[in-house]
Each structure stands twice: as structure tokens, then as C-alpha cells.
Design a protein around this motif. Structure first.
Motif, PDB file in Angstrom:
ATOM      1  N   GLU A  85       0.818  -1.270  -0.185  1.00  0.00           N
ATOM      2  CA  GLU A  85       0.252   0.019  -0.182  1.00  0.00           C
ATOM      3  C   GLU A  85       0.590   1.088  -0.086  1.00  0.00           C
ATOM      4  OE1 GLU A  85      -3.783   0.097   2.099  1.00  0.00           O
ATOM      5  OE2 GLU A  85      -3.591  -1.913   1.761  1.00  0.00           O
ATOM      6  N   TRP A  86       0.276   2.364  -0.765  1.00  0.00           N
ATOM      7  CA  TRP A  86       0.857   3.481  -0.617  1.00  0.00           C
ATOM      8  C   TRP A  86       0.193   4.550   0.725  1.00  0.00           C
ATOM      9  CZ3 TRP A  86      -1.248   8.215  -3.968  1.00  0.00           C
ATOM     10  CH2 TRP A  86      -0.426   9.321  -4.170  1.00  0.00           C
ATOM     11  N   VAL A  87       0.979   4.887   1.449  1.00  0.00           N
ATOM     12  CA  VAL A  87       0.315   5.612   2.952  1.00  0.00           C
ATOM     13  C   VAL A  87       0.623   6.972   2.327  1.00  0.00           C
ATOM     14  CG1 VAL A  87       0.656   5.609   5.308  1.00  0.00           C
ATOM     15  CG2 VAL A  87       1.228   3.365   4.347  1.00  0.00           C
ATOM     16  N   VAL A  88      -0.548   7.651   3.262  1.00  0.00           N
ATOM     17  CA  VAL A  88      -1.004   9.139   3.136  1.00  0.00           C
ATOM     18  C   VAL A  88      -0.478   9.315   4.566  1.00  0.00           C
ATOM     19  CG1 VAL A  88      -2.211  10.956   2.729  1.00  0.00           C
ATOM     20  CG2 VAL A  88      -1.756   9.715   1.436  1.00  0.00           C
ATOM     21  N   GLU A 103      -6.312  18.514   0.805  1.00  0.00           N
ATOM     22  CA  GLU A 103      -4.526  18.012  -0.412  1.00  0.00           C
ATOM     23  C   GLU A 103      -3.407  18.087   0.862  1.00  0.00           C
ATOM     24  OE1 GLU A 103      -1.677  16.660  -2.061  1.00  0.00           O
ATOM     25  OE2 GLU A 103      -3.850  16.204  -3.254  1.00  0.00           O
ATOM     26  N   ALA A 104      -3.753  19.858   1.665  1.00  0.00           N
ATOM     27  CA  ALA A 104      -3.248  20.380   1.907  1.00  0.00           C
ATOM     28  C   ALA A 104      -2.903  20.064   3.117  1.00  0.00           C
ATOM     29  CB  ALA A 104      -3.542  21.889   2.377  1.00  0.00           C
ATOM     30  N   MET A 105      -3.937  19.624   3.780  1.00  0.00           N
ATOM     31  CA  MET A 105      -3.016  18.431   5.142  1.00  0.00           C
ATOM     32  C   MET A 105      -2.921  17.634   5.143  1.00  0.00           C
ATOM     33  SD  MET A 105      -7.585  18.242   6.046  1.00  0.00           S
ATOM     34  CE  MET A 105      -7.420  17.382   7.248  1.00  0.00           C
ATOM     35  N   ILE A 106      -2.348  17.114   3.792  1.00  0.00           N
ATOM     36  CA  ILE A 106      -1.352  15.851   3.397  1.00  0.00           C
ATOM     37  C   ILE A 106       0.309  16.319   3.972  1.00  0.00           C
ATOM     38  CG2 ILE A 106      -0.444  13.966   1.481  1.00  0.00           C
ATOM     39  CD1 ILE A 106      -3.227  14.291   0.621  1.00  0.00           C
ATOM     40  N   TYR A 107       0.625  15.674   4.406  1.00  0.00           N
ATOM     41  CA  TYR A 107       1.524  16.001   4.896  1.00  0.00           C
ATOM     42  C   TYR A 107       3.510  15.037   3.874  1.00  0.00           C
ATOM     43  CZ  TYR A 107       6.713  16.077   7.588  1.00  0.00           C
ATOM     44  OH  TYR A 107       7.599  16.214   7.547  1.00  0.00           O
ATOM     45  N   GLY A 108       2.230  13.950   4.209  1.00  0.00           N
ATOM     46  CA  GLY A 108       3.571  13.837   3.406  1.00  0.00           C
ATOM     47  C   GLY A 108       3.267  11.946   2.957  1.00  0.00           C
ATOM     48  N   TYR A 109       4.635  11.314   2.495  1.00  0.00           N
ATOM     49  CA  TYR A 109       4.094   9.716   2.263  1.00  0.00           C
ATOM     50  C   TYR A 109       4.921   8.418   2.579  1.00  0.00           C
ATOM     51  CZ  TYR A 109       2.252  13.123  -0.982  1.00  0.00           C
ATOM     52  OH  TYR A 109       1.061  13.450  -2.334  1.00  0.00           O
ATOM     53  N   ALA A 110       4.275   7.403   2.242  1.00  0.00           N
ATOM     54  CA  ALA A 110       5.014   6.082   3.006  1.00  0.00           C
ATOM     55  C   ALA A 110       4.737   4.363   2.649  1.00  0.00           C
ATOM     56  CB  ALA A 110       5.016   5.803   4.397  1.00  0.00           C
ATOM     57  N   CYS A 111       5.920   4.227   2.545  1.00  0.00           N
ATOM     58  CA  CYS A 111       5.011   2.481   1.852  1.00  0.00           C
ATOM     59  C   CYS A 111       4.810   2.090   2.922  1.00  0.00           C
ATOM     60  CB  CYS A 111       6.306   2.325   1.399  1.00  0.00           C
ATOM     61  SG  CYS A 111       6.991   2.557  -0.183  1.00  0.00           S
ATOM     62  N   ILE A 174       0.016   4.334  -9.159  1.00  0.00           N
ATOM     63  CA  ILE A 174      -1.221   3.937  -7.666  1.00  0.00           C
ATOM     64  C   ILE A 174      -2.320   5.659  -8.537  1.00  0.00           C
ATOM     65  CG2 ILE A 174       0.957   4.462  -5.926  1.00  0.00           C
ATOM     66  CD1 ILE A 174       1.386   7.509  -6.320  1.00  0.00           C
ATOM     67  N   SER A 175      -1.656   6.099 -10.143  1.00  0.00           N
ATOM     68  CA  SER A 175      -2.791   7.280 -10.596  1.00  0.00           C
ATOM     69  C   SER A 175      -4.092   5.920 -10.831  1.00  0.00           C
ATOM     70  CB  SER A 175      -2.289   7.141 -11.553  1.00  0.00           C
ATOM     71  OG  SER A 175      -2.099   5.820 -13.189  1.00  0.00           O
ATOM     72  N   ASP A 176      -4.484   4.579 -10.784  1.00  0.00           N
ATOM     73  CA  ASP A 176      -5.184   3.466 -10.812  1.00  0.00           C
ATOM     74  C   ASP A 176      -6.308   3.771  -9.465  1.00  0.00           C
ATOM     75  OD1 ASP A 176      -4.284   2.289 -12.819  1.00  0.00           O
ATOM     76  OD2 ASP A 176      -2.794   0.772 -11.845  1.00  0.00           O
ATOM     77  N   LEU A 177      -5.012   4.021  -7.941  1.00  0.00           N
ATOM     78  CA  LEU A 177      -6.216   4.522  -7.436  1.00  0.00           C
ATOM     79  C   LEU A 177      -8.194   5.070  -8.226  1.00  0.00           C
ATOM     80  CD1 LEU A 177      -4.424   5.429  -4.546  1.00  0.00           C
ATOM     81  CD2 LEU A 177      -5.777   4.149  -4.095  1.00  0.00           C
ATOM     82  N   ILE A 178      -8.599   4.085  -7.270  1.00  0.00           N
ATOM     83  CA  ILE A 178     -10.343   4.959  -7.305  1.00  0.00           C
ATOM     84  C   ILE A 178     -10.483   6.294  -7.032  1.00  0.00           C
ATOM     85  CG2 ILE A 178     -12.991   4.306  -7.560  1.00  0.00           C
ATOM     86  CD1 ILE A 178     -12.170   1.134  -6.901  1.00  0.00           C
ATOM     87  N   TRP A 179     -10.285   6.085  -5.548  1.00  0.00           N
ATOM     88  CA  TRP A 179      -9.652   7.654  -4.901  1.00  0.00           C
ATOM     89  C   TRP A 179      -8.525   8.054  -4.913  1.00  0.00           C
ATOM     90  CZ3 TRP A 179     -13.293   3.340  -3.412  1.00  0.00           C
ATOM     91  CH2 TRP A 179     -14.505   3.474  -3.566  1.00  0.00           C
ATOM     92  N   SER A 180      -8.228   9.275  -4.756  1.00  0.00           N
ATOM     93  CA  SER A 180      -6.998  10.324  -4.501  1.00  0.00           C
ATOM     94  C   SER A 180      -7.493  10.159  -3.485  1.00  0.00           C
ATOM     95  CB  SER A 180      -7.314  11.580  -5.605  1.00  0.00           C
ATOM     96  OG  SER A 180      -7.830  12.225  -4.842  1.00  0.00           O
ATOM     97  N   PRO A 181      -5.713  10.250  -2.804  1.00  0.00           N
ATOM     98  CA  PRO A 181      -6.267  10.666  -1.532  1.00  0.00           C
ATOM     99  C   PRO A 181      -6.275  12.320  -0.869  1.00  0.00           C
ATOM    100  CG  PRO A 181      -3.382  10.052  -2.622  1.00  0.00           C
ATOM    101  CD  PRO A 181      -4.402  10.021  -3.881  1.00  0.00           C
ATOM    102  N   ALA A 182      -6.410  12.786  -1.823  1.00  0.00           N
ATOM    103  CA  ALA A 182      -7.359  13.956  -1.224  1.00  0.00           C
ATOM    104  C   ALA A 182      -8.924  13.897  -1.190  1.00  0.00           C
ATOM    105  CB  ALA A 182      -7.155  15.904  -2.625  1.00  0.00           C
ATOM    106  N   GLU A 183      -9.117  13.336  -2.005  1.00  0.00           N
ATOM    107  CA  GLU A 183     -10.690  12.151  -1.981  1.00  0.00           C
ATOM    108  C   GLU A 183     -10.800  11.977  -0.882  1.00  0.00           C
ATOM    109  OE1 GLU A 183     -12.550  12.407  -6.187  1.00  0.00           O
ATOM    110  OE2 GLU A 183     -11.248  10.362  -5.747  1.00  0.00           O
ATOM    111  N   LEU A 184     -10.088  10.893  -0.651  1.00  0.00           N
ATOM    112  CA  LEU A 184     -10.151  10.144   0.799  1.00  0.00           C
ATOM    113  C   LEU A 184     -10.488  11.070   1.787  1.00  0.00           C
ATOM    114  CD1 LEU A 184      -7.975   7.133  -0.014  1.00  0.00           C
ATOM    115  CD2 LEU A 184     -10.412   7.004  -0.239  1.00  0.00           C
ATOM    116  N   VAL A 185      -9.430  11.813   1.908  1.00  0.00           N
ATOM    117  CA  VAL A 185      -9.370  12.396   3.391  1.00  0.00           C
ATOM    118  C   VAL A 185     -10.691  13.737   3.166  1.00  0.00           C
ATOM    119  CG1 VAL A 185      -7.863  14.850   4.400  1.00  0.00           C
ATOM    120  CG2 VAL A 185      -6.572  12.819   3.020  1.00  0.00           C
ATOM    121  N   MET A 186     -11.274  14.095   2.671  1.00  0.00           N
ATOM    122  CA  MET A 186     -12.250  14.854   2.030  1.00  0.00           C
ATOM    123  C   MET A 186     -13.023  13.834   2.703  1.00  0.00           C
ATOM    124  SD  MET A 186     -13.976  16.790  -0.923  1.00  0.00           S
ATOM    125  CE  MET A 186     -13.754  15.516  -2.606  1.00  0.00           C
ATOM    126  N   HIS A 187     -13.192  13.064   2.224  1.00  0.00           N
ATOM    127  CA  HIS A 187     -14.208  12.202   2.635  1.00  0.00           C
ATOM    128  C   HIS A 187     -14.466  11.397   3.858  1.00  0.00           C
ATOM    129  CE1 HIS A 187     -16.635   7.894   2.607  1.00  0.00           C
ATOM    130  NE2 HIS A 187     -17.450   8.248   1.726  1.00  0.00           N
TER     131      HIS A 187
END
Length: 232
Positions: A85-88, A103-111, A174-187
Motif C-alpha cells: 500500500e501507499w500510505v498518506v 490536499e493541504a492537510m497531507i504532510y507526506g507519504y510512506a510505503c 498509484i494513478s489506478d486508485l479509484i479515489w485520490s488521497p485528497a478525495e479520501l481525506v475529504m471523504h
């Protein structure tokens, strides 16, 4: 003066940050289910983004384990699976936010690796019960250090893959994700007051499968880094 607690509280769970002496204290771990269409298909599902919302399960802080360590084969299962997984990581509070704020709430990423006791998860599904026994157990959320978004930029694509004993098992973008990280945070912010330290495991591509004692798992997310785990 008597101690304030009946027993010693657990220490703070924190992640190292690449290029920073400070650490990232973890608050919660949200995990997204079936967020790649091909993985949903292999689990017997099809996701229609226009009519369906993301769904989640939560792992507690005892699940966090650093990349590169050994994971004892967990109790109660005969079917332990890997999920790359890609972690936000979130470093700002937010509630009912729009996509720009998310999107502004996302600090960074991990594996990350979402290890799963698949047989126990399936028992829960069969009886229409929660997945906790299958998903939430000690050492079941492997993670690397964090890479700040200020270093990587906003990631929209990049190869994600996993190998077991050198053999490729999962590969996608990761572009194959149905929902982008920002969309997940928003939801998520519709249902939770998100806080600094919250992590989102964004879901796994197709190709999940079992591992046994002695197996070595290695994975990567392009521009983020590499992860490894030994099953002992």
C-alpha cells in the motif's frame, strides 16, 4: 507522591521523517478497502465511483511495525496475506473539508504493508461480522519512514509493486486508485474530526496472496521508497 497511572502508559508511536530529526507521532490508522478496481474484482466486487463511497477499517497503534524487521507468523491463522500500500500522512486538523483543503492537510507519504489474516477476515464476511480479527493484530501494519510532500511534490502517478522471495506478485500504478488521497481525506472528514498524526493506508492493487514462515516480502512505491519484511 503516588504514581498517576495504575500501570505505565504505552510509549508514543512515531515514524521517522526522511531528512528531518523530528518524528511524526501517529494518532490513528485508517485503511481503505478495495480502492483499486482490479483488486476489487479479485475479491468478487466491482466499484462504481458514481454511486459508491469508499469504506474503511481501522488498525490500532500496536499494529505499527517498522520496515525491515521480522514479523512472527501471527496466531489464529493459517492464511496470512500481504497487501502492498501507499500510505498518506496528515499533519493538520480538518472536518468537512473540501478537496483543496484536504490536499493541504497531507504532510507526506510512506510505503506500507497491510498484513491480513485472510481466513479470519473471510469468516467475518461469511457471518456478516466485523473484520477486526482478520485485519487488526500486533505487527499487522508495516511502514517505512515518511517522505514529506515538500520533497516529492503532489504524487499523482508512480509504480507500486511487491515481491515475495524475489518474485513479483503485485504491480500497478498509484494513478489506478479509484479515489485520490485528497478525495479520501475529504471523504473521511465527513465522519471524523481528522487530526495531525492520522495515517491512511490507501488500499492495495490486485495480486494479494499468502506468505509462510521464512518468506521475505519486498515492495516499493516510486518516488516514496522501499519496504521489506521477514516472516519468521
Amino acid at each position: 507522591m503516588p504514581d498517576s497511572y495504575l500501570f505505565t502508559p504505552r510509549p508514543v508511536t512515531a515514524l521517522t521523517i526522511r531528512g528531518d530529526e523530528r518524528q511524526f507521532p501517529v494518532n490513528r490508522i485508517f485503511c481503505v478497502g478495495r480502492s483499486y478496481q482490479a483488486h476489487a474484482a479479485e475479491m468478487g466486487d466491482k466499484i462504481d465511483k458514481t454511486t459508491q463511497e469508499p469504506f474503511y477499517f481501522i488498525k490500532d497503534l500496536n499494529a505499527i511495525q517498522a520496515s525491515g524487521t521480522d514479523l512472527p507468523y501471527p496466531p489464529g491463522t493459517e492464511d496470512l496475506h500481504y497487501e502492498m500500500e501507499w500510505v498518506v500522512a496528515i499533519d493538520q486538523p480538518g472536518f468537512e473539508v473540501d478537496e483543496e483543503r484536504a490536499e493541504a492537510m497531507i504532510y507526506g507519504y510512506a510505503c506500507g504493508l497491510d498484513m491480513t489474516r485472510r481466513d479470519l477476515q473471510q469468516k467475518g464476511k461469511d457471518k456478516r461480522r466485523p473484520w477486526d480479527l482478520g485485519k487488526n493484530f500486533e505487527g499487522g501494519a508495516i511502514i517505512t519512514d515518511l517522505v514529506p510532500k515538500s520533497v516529492t511534490g503532489v504524487l499523482e502517478r508512480g509504480r507500486i509493486e511487491l515481491r515475495v522471495n524475489g518474485e513479483t506478485k503485485q504491480t500497478a500504478d498509484i494513478s489506478d486508485l479509484i479515489w485520490s488521497p485528497a478525495e479520501l481525506v475529504m471523504h473521511l472528514s465527513k465522519y471524523y474530526h481528522l487530526q495531525p498524526g492520522d495515517l491512511i493506508y490507501t488500499g492495495t492493487p490486485e495480486g494479494v496472496g499468502p506468505v509462510v514462515k521464512g518468506d521475505r516480502i519486498e515492495g516499493s512505491v516510486e518516488a516514496v521508497g522501499s519496504i521489506s519484511l521477514n516472516i519468521v
